[in-house]
Design an enzyme around this catalytic site. Structure first.
Site, PDB file in Angstrom:
ATOM      1  N   ASN A  13       0.988  -0.994  -0.243  1.00 19.80           N
ATOM      2  CA  ASN A  13      -0.266  -0.224   0.545  1.00 19.80           C
ATOM      3  C   ASN A  13       0.797   0.849  -0.447  1.00 19.80           C
ATOM      4  OD1 ASN A  13      -3.084  -0.569   0.107  1.00 19.80           O
ATOM      5  ND2 ASN A  13      -2.423  -1.991   1.414  1.00 19.80           N
ATOM      6  N   MET A  89       0.731  -2.298  12.141  1.00 17.55           N
ATOM      7  CA  MET A  89      -0.073  -3.281  12.595  1.00 17.55           C
ATOM      8  C   MET A  89       0.447  -3.330  13.908  1.00 17.55           C
ATOM      9  SD  MET A  89      -1.536  -5.601  10.575  1.00 17.55           S
ATOM     10  CE  MET A  89      -1.828  -6.862  10.876  1.00 17.55           C
ATOM     11  N   ASN A 106      -5.988   5.470   8.198  1.00 20.41           N
ATOM     12  CA  ASN A 106      -5.541   4.101   7.472  1.00 20.41           C
ATOM     13  C   ASN A 106      -6.471   3.414   6.384  1.00 20.41           C
ATOM     14  OD1 ASN A 106      -4.062   1.798   9.254  1.00 20.41           O
ATOM     15  ND2 ASN A 106      -6.218   1.029   9.894  1.00 20.41           N
ATOM     16  N   HIS A 108      -7.862  -0.792   6.163  1.00 17.55           N
ATOM     17  CA  HIS A 108      -8.253  -1.424   6.759  1.00 17.55           C
ATOM     18  C   HIS A 108      -9.245  -2.765   5.722  1.00 17.55           C
ATOM     19  CE1 HIS A 108      -9.596  -3.668  10.231  1.00 17.55           C
ATOM     20  NE2 HIS A 108     -10.841  -3.968   9.453  1.00 17.55           N
ATOM     21  N   LEU A 143     -10.378   1.978  18.077  1.00 17.24           N
ATOM     22  CA  LEU A 143      -9.350   0.821  16.859  1.00 17.24           C
ATOM     23  C   LEU A 143     -10.619   1.180  15.106  1.00 17.24           C
ATOM     24  CD1 LEU A 143      -7.085  -0.567  16.477  1.00 17.24           C
ATOM     25  CD2 LEU A 143      -8.291  -2.694  16.725  1.00 17.24           C
TER      26      LEU A 143
HETATM   27  C1  GRF Z   1      -2.718  -6.049   4.458  1.00 19.74           C
HETATM   28  O1  GRF Z   1      -3.397  -7.658   5.012  1.00 19.74           O
HETATM   29  C2  GRF Z   1      -4.026  -5.019   4.076  1.00 19.74           C
HETATM   30  O2  GRF Z   1      -5.088  -5.890   3.604  1.00 19.74           O
HETATM   31  C3  GRF Z   1      -3.505  -4.701   5.071  1.00 19.74           C
HETATM   32  O3  GRF Z   1      -1.991  -4.424   5.558  1.00 19.74           O
HETATM   33  C4  GRF Z   1      -2.012  -5.972   4.825  1.00 19.74           C
HETATM   34  C5  GRF Z   1      -0.628  -5.460   4.616  1.00 19.74           C
HETATM   35  O4  GRF Z   1      -0.430  -4.949   3.521  1.00 19.74           O
HETATM   36  N1  GRF Z   1      -3.577  -3.246   5.023  1.00 19.74           N
HETATM   37  P1  GRF Z   1       1.185  -4.228   2.419  1.00 19.74           P
HETATM   38  O5  GRF Z   1       0.933  -4.963   1.954  1.00 19.74           O
HETATM   39  O6  GRF Z   1       2.142  -3.853   4.384  1.00 19.74           O
HETATM   40  O7  GRF Z   1       0.963  -2.292   2.848  1.00 19.74           O
END
Ligand code: GRF
Length: 194
Positions: A13, A89, A106, A108, A143
């Site tokens: 992302n 995360m 963010n 989600h 959250l």
């Molecule tokens: C993926 O599961 C995405 O759905 C969520 O975060 C996870 C990793 O995303 N947003 P990325 O490839 O590190 O952006």
């Protein structure tokens, strides 16, 4: 507008966001930071010429405030206007959120308000949902809550696993987040619905 992006892993992302900020786009990436020094996304950001920072959260143990204080030092140095969480995360404390409320986004992987938290695709499959998707929202102290800035929908197909559904949603995340950021950085908070 100056954009800082927080990641924890691959950063797909983040890549989509950084690649979208070119030409007449009102924003530019000024930092990619991670809570994991091994995050692959840090190398990708570096290859694209975006400054990076890593603050390993593990040495801080349960002291979230101390971890965030160190992370904030790097973020403050980049002086961003907007913070984008992208596959980040770690749960952020209300104090951290308060510093960026109204300018922190963010993404989600569910159609919020359905399925806040983890394992969203598995939960959608178990519920027998016929569609799924992703949401970009403003971050608040609660959250996966906060005003919705964009959503993208995908069909759930027969035989889908959480992996196949996650892959279909992820493709849409890479369209949705850049579209929302371009509108939001231009001062428009109306939702992007794909
Ligand atoms: C993926 O599961 C995405 O759905 C969520 O975060 C996870 C990793 O995303 N947003 P990325 O490839 O590190 O952006």
């Amino acid at each position: 507008k100056r954009i800082a992006i927080l990641i924890s892993g691959g950063g797909s992302n983040m890549l989509a966001l950084v690649r979208s900020m070119t030409g007449d786009h009102p924003a530019r990436p000024v930092l990619v930071a991670s809570n994991d020094p091994q995050a692959d996304g840090l190398v990708k950001a570096c290859d694209l010429g975006v400054p990076t920072a890593a603050v390993d959260h593990r040495p801080f143990g349960r002291d979230r405030a101390a971890f965030e204080a160190e992370l904030l030092r790097h973020i403050a140095a980049a002086n961003p206007d907007i913070l984008c969480l992208a596959g980040f995360m770690r749960v952020l404390t209300p104090d951290f959120v308060a510093r960026f409320e109204g300018r922190m986004l963010n993404i989600h992987p569910s159609l919020l308000p359905k399925y806040p938290g983890l394992h969203t695709h598995q939960r959608a499959l178990e519920a027998g949902d016929t569609e799924a998707g992703c949401t970009v929202h403003e971050v608040t102290a609660i959250l996966d809550d906060g005003p919705i800035l964009g959503q993208a929908r995908v069909p759930v197909l027969p035989g889908d696993t959480s992996d196949s559904l996650a892959a279909r949603v992820l493709v849409q995340e890479h369209h949705l987040y850049p579209a929302v950021l371009r509108r939001y950085a231009g001062g428009d908070r109306s939702p992007v619905l794909l």
